[in-house]
Motif scaffolding. Structure first.
Motif, PDB file in Angstrom:
ATOM      1  N   ALA A  17     -16.224 -50.616  14.118  1.00  0.00           N
ATOM      2  CA  ALA A  17     -15.568 -50.261  15.381  1.00  0.00           C
ATOM      3  C   ALA A  17     -14.506 -50.651  15.869  1.00  0.00           C
ATOM      4  O   ALA A  17     -13.456 -49.906  16.222  1.00  0.00           O
ATOM      5  N   ALA A  21     -11.469 -47.459  16.393  1.00  0.00           N
ATOM      6  CA  ALA A  21     -10.468 -47.524  17.638  1.00  0.00           C
ATOM      7  C   ALA A  21      -9.049 -47.491  16.849  1.00  0.00           C
ATOM      8  O   ALA A  21      -8.300 -47.314  17.757  1.00  0.00           O
ATOM      9  N   GLY A  28     -11.738 -41.204  21.180  1.00  0.00           N
ATOM     10  CA  GLY A  28     -12.816 -41.681  21.601  1.00  0.00           C
ATOM     11  C   GLY A  28     -13.897 -41.875  20.510  1.00  0.00           C
ATOM     12  O   GLY A  28     -14.922 -42.218  20.727  1.00  0.00           O
ATOM     13  N   HIS A  30     -14.560 -44.656  18.638  1.00  0.00           N
ATOM     14  CA  HIS A  30     -15.138 -45.876  18.705  1.00  0.00           C
ATOM     15  C   HIS A  30     -16.239 -45.950  19.533  1.00  0.00           C
ATOM     16  O   HIS A  30     -17.134 -46.382  19.358  1.00  0.00           O
ATOM     17  N   ARG A  31     -15.998 -45.066  20.875  1.00  0.00           N
ATOM     18  CA  ARG A  31     -17.060 -45.362  21.842  1.00  0.00           C
ATOM     19  C   ARG A  31     -18.382 -44.490  21.457  1.00  0.00           C
ATOM     20  O   ARG A  31     -19.632 -44.690  21.475  1.00  0.00           O
ATOM     21  N   TYR A  35     -21.698 -46.340  21.637  1.00  0.00           N
ATOM     22  CA  TYR A  35     -22.481 -45.981  22.659  1.00  0.00           C
ATOM     23  C   TYR A  35     -23.162 -44.560  22.492  1.00  0.00           C
ATOM     24  O   TYR A  35     -24.195 -44.207  23.419  1.00  0.00           O
ATOM     25  N   ASP A  39     -22.108 -40.971  25.887  1.00  0.00           N
ATOM     26  CA  ASP A  39     -21.150 -41.851  26.733  1.00  0.00           C
ATOM     27  C   ASP A  39     -20.044 -40.995  27.480  1.00  0.00           C
ATOM     28  O   ASP A  39     -19.339 -40.221  26.683  1.00  0.00           O
ATOM     29  N   ALA A  42     -16.171 -41.680  26.476  1.00  0.00           N
ATOM     30  CA  ALA A  42     -16.111 -41.257  25.006  1.00  0.00           C
ATOM     31  C   ALA A  42     -15.526 -39.743  25.183  1.00  0.00           C
ATOM     32  O   ALA A  42     -14.604 -39.428  24.559  1.00  0.00           O
ATOM     33  N   HIS A  45     -11.873 -39.158  26.576  1.00  0.00           N
ATOM     34  CA  HIS A  45     -10.652 -39.761  25.829  1.00  0.00           C
ATOM     35  C   HIS A  45      -9.872 -38.474  25.244  1.00  0.00           C
ATOM     36  O   HIS A  45      -8.576 -38.665  25.238  1.00  0.00           O
ATOM     37  N   CYS A  86      -8.843 -51.738  22.780  1.00  0.00           N
ATOM     38  CA  CYS A  86     -10.217 -51.815  22.525  1.00  0.00           C
ATOM     39  C   CYS A  86     -10.539 -52.465  20.946  1.00  0.00           C
ATOM     40  O   CYS A  86     -11.562 -53.040  20.830  1.00  0.00           O
ATOM     41  N   TYR A  90     -12.614 -55.643  20.216  1.00  0.00           N
ATOM     42  CA  TYR A  90     -13.868 -55.514  19.199  1.00  0.00           C
ATOM     43  C   TYR A  90     -13.598 -56.623  18.126  1.00  0.00           C
ATOM     44  O   TYR A  90     -14.594 -57.451  17.907  1.00  0.00           O
ATOM     45  N   HIS A 102     -24.339 -55.488  21.163  1.00  0.00           N
ATOM     46  CA  HIS A 102     -24.578 -54.308  20.466  1.00  0.00           C
ATOM     47  C   HIS A 102     -25.741 -54.124  19.612  1.00  0.00           C
ATOM     48  O   HIS A 102     -25.917 -52.986  19.226  1.00  0.00           O
TER      49      HIS A 102
END
Length: 154
Positions: A17, A21, A28, A30-31, A35, A39, A42, A45, A86, A90, A102
């Motif tokens: 992650a 990022a 986006g 990493h999102r 998720y 998401d 995401a 982004h 982010c 993380y 997570h």
């Protein structure tokens, strides 16, 4: 989500992650990793990032006097800074807290030095992007003020 679906879900790596990022966070990725494709953040982004890249392209073609580029380029800088923040968050999250949030409290193992190296890279790139964005925006603002003052005095 039921406990059986949490137990069967793949473990989310803090290191992956962080590096997502760092490398493609402004888009986006990493999102999406953390998720999933549902998401909404995401999917938001890429738009400011692409608008910022369009501003860079406009400035390359039309020169530094293009006012639209002035407004678009800081979007790219802010999205890069957001992604680096982010990555820092993380990478610096404790392994226990990461697993609780997570991985449904299943242990993903120690993250090791790779996450810390990712955090250092995020700090370096994020700081550079933030300072560059502030400097670019301030320079453009003051140049526009000087131009306005010159027009008034003529």
């Amino acid at each position: 989500m039921s406990s059986s679906s949490v137990a069967s879900a793949p473990l989310k790596s803090k290191t992956i992650a962080t590096w997502l990022a760092l490398s493609l966070g402004s888009l986006g990725l990493h999102r999406l990793y953390l998720y999933g494709f549902s998401d909404r953040l995401a999917w938001l982004h890429p738009w400011p990032t692409l608008l910022g890249l369009y501003g860079v392209q406009r400035m390359g073609e039309l020169g530094q006097d293009d006012r639209s580029a002035w407004l678009l380029i800081p979007l790219l800088g802010l999205m890069l800074v957001n992604a680096m923040i982010c990555g820092i968050v993380y990478g610096l999250t404790s392994d226990e807290k990461w697993d609780a949030v997570h991985n449904g409290s299943r242990s993903s193992g120690p993250s090791g030095w790779a996450a810390i190296i990712g955090v250092v890279a995020c700090v370096l790139i994020g700081g550079t992007c933030l300072m560059s964005t502030i400097a670019f925006s301030a320079q453009r603002y003051f140049e526009s003020q000087v131009e306005a003052a010159q027009e008034i005095s003529q």
